[in-house]
Design a protein around this motif. Structure first.
Motif, PDB file in Angstrom:
ATOM      1  N   LYS A 197      -7.727  -2.848  17.472  1.00  0.00           N
ATOM      2  CA  LYS A 197      -7.654  -3.794  16.155  1.00  0.00           C
ATOM      3  C   LYS A 197      -9.137  -3.344  15.507  1.00  0.00           C
ATOM      4  O   LYS A 197      -9.166  -3.325  14.276  1.00  0.00           O
ATOM      5  CB  LYS A 197      -7.724  -5.125  16.490  1.00  0.00           C
ATOM      6  N   VAL A 198     -10.143  -3.207  16.433  1.00  0.00           N
ATOM      7  CA  VAL A 198     -11.304  -2.815  15.653  1.00  0.00           C
ATOM      8  C   VAL A 198     -11.301  -1.619  14.702  1.00  0.00           C
ATOM      9  O   VAL A 198     -11.655  -1.411  13.533  1.00  0.00           O
ATOM     10  CB  VAL A 198     -12.695  -2.794  16.567  1.00  0.00           C
ATOM     11  N   ILE A 199     -10.841  -0.555  15.527  1.00  0.00           N
ATOM     12  CA  ILE A 199     -10.443   0.822  14.737  1.00  0.00           C
ATOM     13  C   ILE A 199      -9.623   0.494  13.558  1.00  0.00           C
ATOM     14  O   ILE A 199      -9.977   1.264  12.273  1.00  0.00           O
ATOM     15  CB  ILE A 199     -10.234   2.000  15.795  1.00  0.00           C
ATOM     16  N   MET A 200      -8.657  -0.130  13.593  1.00  0.00           N
ATOM     17  CA  MET A 200      -7.416  -0.521  12.495  1.00  0.00           C
ATOM     18  C   MET A 200      -8.405  -0.804  11.140  1.00  0.00           C
ATOM     19  O   MET A 200      -8.332  -0.540  10.337  1.00  0.00           O
ATOM     20  CB  MET A 200      -6.591  -1.577  13.019  1.00  0.00           C
ATOM     21  N   TYR A 201      -9.154  -1.881  11.511  1.00  0.00           N
ATOM     22  CA  TYR A 201     -10.040  -2.868  10.637  1.00  0.00           C
ATOM     23  C   TYR A 201     -10.905  -1.589   9.963  1.00  0.00           C
ATOM     24  O   TYR A 201     -11.013  -1.665   8.859  1.00  0.00           O
ATOM     25  CB  TYR A 201     -10.921  -3.767  11.111  1.00  0.00           C
ATOM     26  N   CYS A 202     -11.601  -0.728  10.742  1.00  0.00           N
ATOM     27  CA  CYS A 202     -12.723  -0.054  10.191  1.00  0.00           C
ATOM     28  C   CYS A 202     -12.208   1.326   9.527  1.00  0.00           C
ATOM     29  O   CYS A 202     -12.554   1.382   8.235  1.00  0.00           O
ATOM     30  CB  CYS A 202     -13.638   0.577  11.305  1.00  0.00           C
ATOM     31  N   GLU A 203     -10.932   1.733   9.798  1.00  0.00           N
ATOM     32  CA  GLU A 203     -10.476   2.712   9.222  1.00  0.00           C
ATOM     33  C   GLU A 203      -9.790   2.265   7.953  1.00  0.00           C
ATOM     34  O   GLU A 203     -10.116   3.072   6.827  1.00  0.00           O
ATOM     35  CB  GLU A 203      -9.310   3.437   9.997  1.00  0.00           C
ATOM     36  N   LYS A 204      -9.084   1.193   7.747  1.00  0.00           N
ATOM     37  CA  LYS A 204      -8.453   0.484   6.637  1.00  0.00           C
ATOM     38  C   LYS A 204      -9.608   0.421   5.516  1.00  0.00           C
ATOM     39  O   LYS A 204      -9.398   0.748   4.413  1.00  0.00           O
ATOM     40  CB  LYS A 204      -8.133  -0.842   6.915  1.00  0.00           C
ATOM     41  N   HIS A 205     -10.870  -0.153   6.008  1.00  0.00           N
ATOM     42  CA  HIS A 205     -11.918  -0.702   4.976  1.00  0.00           C
ATOM     43  C   HIS A 205     -12.558   0.690   4.472  1.00  0.00           C
ATOM     44  O   HIS A 205     -13.120   0.860   3.574  1.00  0.00           O
ATOM     45  CB  HIS A 205     -12.863  -1.719   5.751  1.00  0.00           C
ATOM     46  N   ALA A 206     -12.745   1.606   5.476  1.00  0.00           N
ATOM     47  CA  ALA A 206     -13.369   3.086   5.255  1.00  0.00           C
ATOM     48  C   ALA A 206     -12.557   3.683   4.132  1.00  0.00           C
ATOM     49  O   ALA A 206     -13.098   3.985   3.268  1.00  0.00           O
ATOM     50  CB  ALA A 206     -13.691   3.870   6.292  1.00  0.00           C
ATOM     51  N   LYS A 207     -11.405   3.709   4.319  1.00  0.00           N
ATOM     52  CA  LYS A 207     -10.423   4.231   3.233  1.00  0.00           C
ATOM     53  C   LYS A 207     -10.245   3.627   1.945  1.00  0.00           C
ATOM     54  O   LYS A 207     -10.403   4.250   0.849  1.00  0.00           O
ATOM     55  CB  LYS A 207      -8.934   4.112   3.898  1.00  0.00           C
ATOM     56  N   THR A 244     -10.214  -3.074  -9.812  1.00  0.00           N
ATOM     57  CA  THR A 244     -10.878  -3.237  -8.409  1.00  0.00           C
ATOM     58  C   THR A 244     -10.877  -4.713  -8.129  1.00  0.00           C
ATOM     59  O   THR A 244     -10.968  -4.835  -6.785  1.00  0.00           O
ATOM     60  CB  THR A 244     -12.453  -3.056  -8.738  1.00  0.00           C
ATOM     61  N   ALA A 245     -10.573  -5.755  -9.035  1.00  0.00           N
ATOM     62  CA  ALA A 245     -10.264  -7.063  -8.321  1.00  0.00           C
ATOM     63  C   ALA A 245      -9.142  -6.914  -7.645  1.00  0.00           C
ATOM     64  O   ALA A 245      -8.811  -7.714  -6.637  1.00  0.00           O
ATOM     65  CB  ALA A 245     -10.250  -7.879  -9.528  1.00  0.00           C
ATOM     66  N   ALA A 246      -7.922  -6.371  -8.115  1.00  0.00           N
ATOM     67  CA  ALA A 246      -6.693  -6.163  -7.329  1.00  0.00           C
ATOM     68  C   ALA A 246      -6.976  -5.722  -6.244  1.00  0.00           C
ATOM     69  O   ALA A 246      -6.236  -6.186  -5.331  1.00  0.00           O
ATOM     70  CB  ALA A 246      -5.677  -5.551  -8.055  1.00  0.00           C
ATOM     71  N   ALA A 247      -7.540  -4.777  -6.076  1.00  0.00           N
ATOM     72  CA  ALA A 247      -7.655  -3.713  -4.951  1.00  0.00           C
ATOM     73  C   ALA A 247      -8.196  -4.595  -3.743  1.00  0.00           C
ATOM     74  O   ALA A 247      -8.071  -4.794  -2.453  1.00  0.00           O
ATOM     75  CB  ALA A 247      -8.586  -2.739  -5.023  1.00  0.00           C
ATOM     76  N   SER A 248      -9.343  -5.401  -4.186  1.00  0.00           N
ATOM     77  CA  SER A 248     -10.420  -6.165  -3.144  1.00  0.00           C
ATOM     78  C   SER A 248      -9.241  -7.407  -2.593  1.00  0.00           C
ATOM     79  O   SER A 248      -9.476  -7.823  -1.472  1.00  0.00           O
ATOM     80  CB  SER A 248     -11.647  -6.607  -3.756  1.00  0.00           C
ATOM     81  N   GLU A 249      -8.591  -7.795  -3.593  1.00  0.00           N
ATOM     82  CA  GLU A 249      -7.607  -8.870  -3.318  1.00  0.00           C
ATOM     83  C   GLU A 249      -6.460  -8.327  -2.342  1.00  0.00           C
ATOM     84  O   GLU A 249      -6.223  -9.014  -1.103  1.00  0.00           O
ATOM     85  CB  GLU A 249      -6.819  -9.268  -4.359  1.00  0.00           C
ATOM     86  N   ASP A 250      -6.024  -7.228  -2.395  1.00  0.00           N
ATOM     87  CA  ASP A 250      -5.076  -6.819  -1.367  1.00  0.00           C
ATOM     88  C   ASP A 250      -5.864  -6.357   0.061  1.00  0.00           C
ATOM     89  O   ASP A 250      -5.230  -6.737   1.070  1.00  0.00           O
ATOM     90  CB  ASP A 250      -4.616  -5.303  -1.958  1.00  0.00           C
ATOM     91  N   LEU A 251      -7.182  -6.076  -0.094  1.00  0.00           N
ATOM     92  CA  LEU A 251      -7.746  -5.860   1.156  1.00  0.00           C
ATOM     93  C   LEU A 251      -8.144  -7.219   1.889  1.00  0.00           C
ATOM     94  O   LEU A 251      -7.914  -7.231   3.103  1.00  0.00           O
ATOM     95  CB  LEU A 251      -9.129  -5.268   0.975  1.00  0.00           C
TER      96      LEU A 251
END
Lengths: 185, 426
Positions: free
Chosen positions: A69-79, A99-106
């Motif tokens: 799960k940790v790796i899932m989180y980090c890869e998603k956010h790094a991408k 950028t607002a929409a992108a961070s909302e998706d994240l």
């Protein structure tokens, strides 16, 4: 998606031009994650900078299912971070809507990740995020726990988290006085 | 989520418990958590924020002074309080003590003053104690009365100031702002202002001024770093230093806008102009300064300098789009659409004329007069708008006092069918 389980003993250094690091969970499983993703962990960042990670980084405090799960989180956010860096209009600020929409998706992604966990898994993830010093993941997981406490009485909270009431009788009295206003109605 | 084993909350490090509890600010949640166990109780002094919601205490409890009691105890218990938000009724007389107790750590303060149970002195003296919080960064006040500036000294660290629904005398505004020279965000909303409002702020980036337009009010704003400005209710507007402005919205819901002087706005992306009646020179001045605009919203009903309401003078379509080449989204309500025509450009239309960036148009058509001219405009927009994806035509409120209205409606429907991929009628 993100975590690629490598063969045991083979520490892949580069995959498709991206530098990778090898991590070993407490139960002996090997995981690979991109260096970019690993940078989200202050602990891993220091280990990588310090060198000497040829044989992989052992994480005796993090079990395989949690590390995944940790790796899932980090890869998603790094991408996501890489994407917004390479977007030229983002720098100019003119596509602040994007950028607002992108961070909302994240954020939505984070919530989904956290909501799908059992209490057991959630706390394991919290401990891992704390140990690896991954601020965003720690915030997301702690926020979930905080949400579980909202609007509850002390008794209800103790029940949900299996917490022992360790106040002495005198301390209980003191708390009753101090918070009389809260338990008045 | 049922519990199924050892560990969990009991085996996380103290820092994690602190981190979790720091995410709670509702005072009832804080109280409940404090009473769970020793470890949790010991976290309370280090919590960052306290929020007293409007209904934190029922009327009976409030009458007993339970709110003041609770606020006093909690502020005392949270030694490093950073953020204090009080929406429930409280006694103004107690405020100085609370602020003084946490003056070193307090960074964010938000108060609903109209909920205060003791109506305070009208000269703003009750607000003086806020100046004790020398490190305050954000201040939000609801329903405060500011007829004289409070004695705050200099709030050097204050970055955000929001005053909502208050009575404001312009001299009080000027003096209050002089006490906060480093503001980046300023909002004065629903305020009863009259006369001249004069604001000079070096670091201001975002500004919202919404005043109840009973009388005619003027605004002089000097803010070289301003990025976003929204004003409502001013009759005369002068802006100095708009070169970084990206978003501008000027509105006046009643009365007239006489003069708008913004200077050139090279970075402006979004522009919104709304009102019942604007002096035409004011309209054209802003449009001229906003040559780089990408999103334009115009909803001005009439122009004219006197009480007589006039339609807009003619606006040549080609000239308009040539002077705003980056326009991507255009919303036209009110008089603007009726004014768009091609009297000039029909004489010698440059064959290379294009509307290069326009993607979305939203038009409200109110009257069927000058139907041919209006249809020409619609056709030109589609013809020359090479990137046009959507055109929405709103005719639901059209004055249906004429046979011409039916004809016009028919023509618009025909136009829509011929351009069905892009045009939609609402």
């Amino acid at each position: 998606m993100a975590a690629e389980k490598g063969e045991k003993g083979a520490a892949a250094k580069e995959v498709a031009g991206e530098r990778m690091v090898t991590l070993e969970s407490s139960d002996g499983e090997e995981f690979h994650m991109s260096e970019a993703a690993a940078q989200l962990s202050t602990l891993l960042r220091h280990v990588i900078e310090g060198g000497g990670i040829d044989n992989g980084i052992p994480l005796p405090k993090v079990a395989a299912r949690t590390l995944e799960k940790v790796i899932m989180y980090c890869e998603k956010h790094a991408k996501a971070a890489a994407k917004s860096d390479s977007d030229p209009s983002a720098a100019a600020g003119s596509s602040s809507d994007n950028t607002a929409a992108a961070s909302e998706d994240l954020e939505k992604w984070d919530r989904k990740l956290v909501n799908g966990l059992s209490q057991d898994a959630l706390f394991d993830l919290i401990v891992a995020a704390d140990y690896l010093v991954i601020d965003g993941l720690l915030d997301a997981t702690c926020r979930k726990v905080a949400d579980m406490m909202k609007g509850k009485t002390p008794d209800e909270i103790r029940k949900i988290f299996n917490i022992l009431n360790d106040f002495t009788k005198e301390e209980e009295e003191e708390m009753r006085r101090e918070y009389a206003w809260a338990f008045d109605d | 989520m049922e519990w199924d084993g050892d560990g969990g909350m009991n085996s996380v490090p103290d820092g994690v418990v602190q981190h979790v509890l720091s995410m709670l600010s509702n005072v009832r949640d804080v109280a409940a958590c404090a009473c769970v166990c020793r470890r949790w109780r010991d976290c309370v002094p280090y919590l960052p924020a306290l929020f007293f919601p409007r209904n934190a205490f029922d009327a009976a409890a409030a009458a007993r002074g339970a709110a003041d009691e609770a606020i006093g105890r909690m502020v005392a218990a949270v030694a490093r309080l950073r953020e204090l938000v009080i929406y429930c009724p409280f006694s103004m007389a107690r405020l100085p003590a609370w602020i003084a107790a946490r003056s070193a750590t307090l960074r964010v303060l938000e108060l609903r003053m109209d909920a205060a149970s003791d109506k305070a002195a009208p000269d703003g003296g009750h607000l003086d104690c806020i100046g004790l919080a020398a490190n305050l960064e954000e201040l939000r006040l609801w329903g405060v009365s500011l007829t004289a500036a409070p004695a705050w000294g200099r709030m050097e660290r204050l970055r955000v100031l929001e005053v909502v629904g208050a009575q404001l005398r312009d001299s009080a505004v000027k003096d209050a702002i002089a006490a906060c020279p480093n503001l980046t965000d300023l909002s004065l909303l629903g305020c009863d202002c009259s006369g001249a409002v004069n604001i000079e702020l070096e670091l201001l980036e975002r500004c919202r001024l919404d005043i109840l337009g009973g009388s005619n009010c003027s605004l002089l704003l000097a803010a070289p770093r301003l990025e976003s400005l929204e004003v409502q209710g001013f009759t005369w507007i002068t802006l100095r230093g708009g070169h970084s402005l990206r978003r501008l919205s000027i509105a006046k819901s009643t009365g007239r806008v006489h003069k708008v002087d913004t200077g050139n706005l090279p970075d402006l992306d979004h522009l919104s102009l709304r009102g019942v009646q604007w002096n035409w020179a004011a309209v054209s001045s802003v449009l001229q300064c906003a040559s780089e605009v990408k999103h334009l919203m115009m909803k001005i009903e009439f122009c004219g300098d006197m009480d007589a309401l006039q339609p807009f003078p003619e606006v040549d379509l080609v000239d308009f789009f040539n002077s705003h080449p980056k326009l991507r989204k255009f919303e036209i309500h009110g008089a603007m659409f009726a004014a768009l025509c091609q009297k000039n450009s029909l004489k010698n239309l440059d064959p290379r004329f294009l509307i290069p960036c326009l993607e979305e148009v939203l038009i409200t058509v109110r009257s069927p007069l000058n139907a041919e001219q209006k249809l020409n405009t619609l056709e030109s927009l589609v013809k020359y708008g090479v990137r046009l994806r959507t055109m929405v035509i709103r005719i639901s409120q059209m004055k249906n006092c004429h046979d011409a209205a039916d004809d016009f409606f028919e023509e618009i429907c025909k136009f829509k069918y011929m351009n069905y991929k892009k045009v939609r009628i609402e």
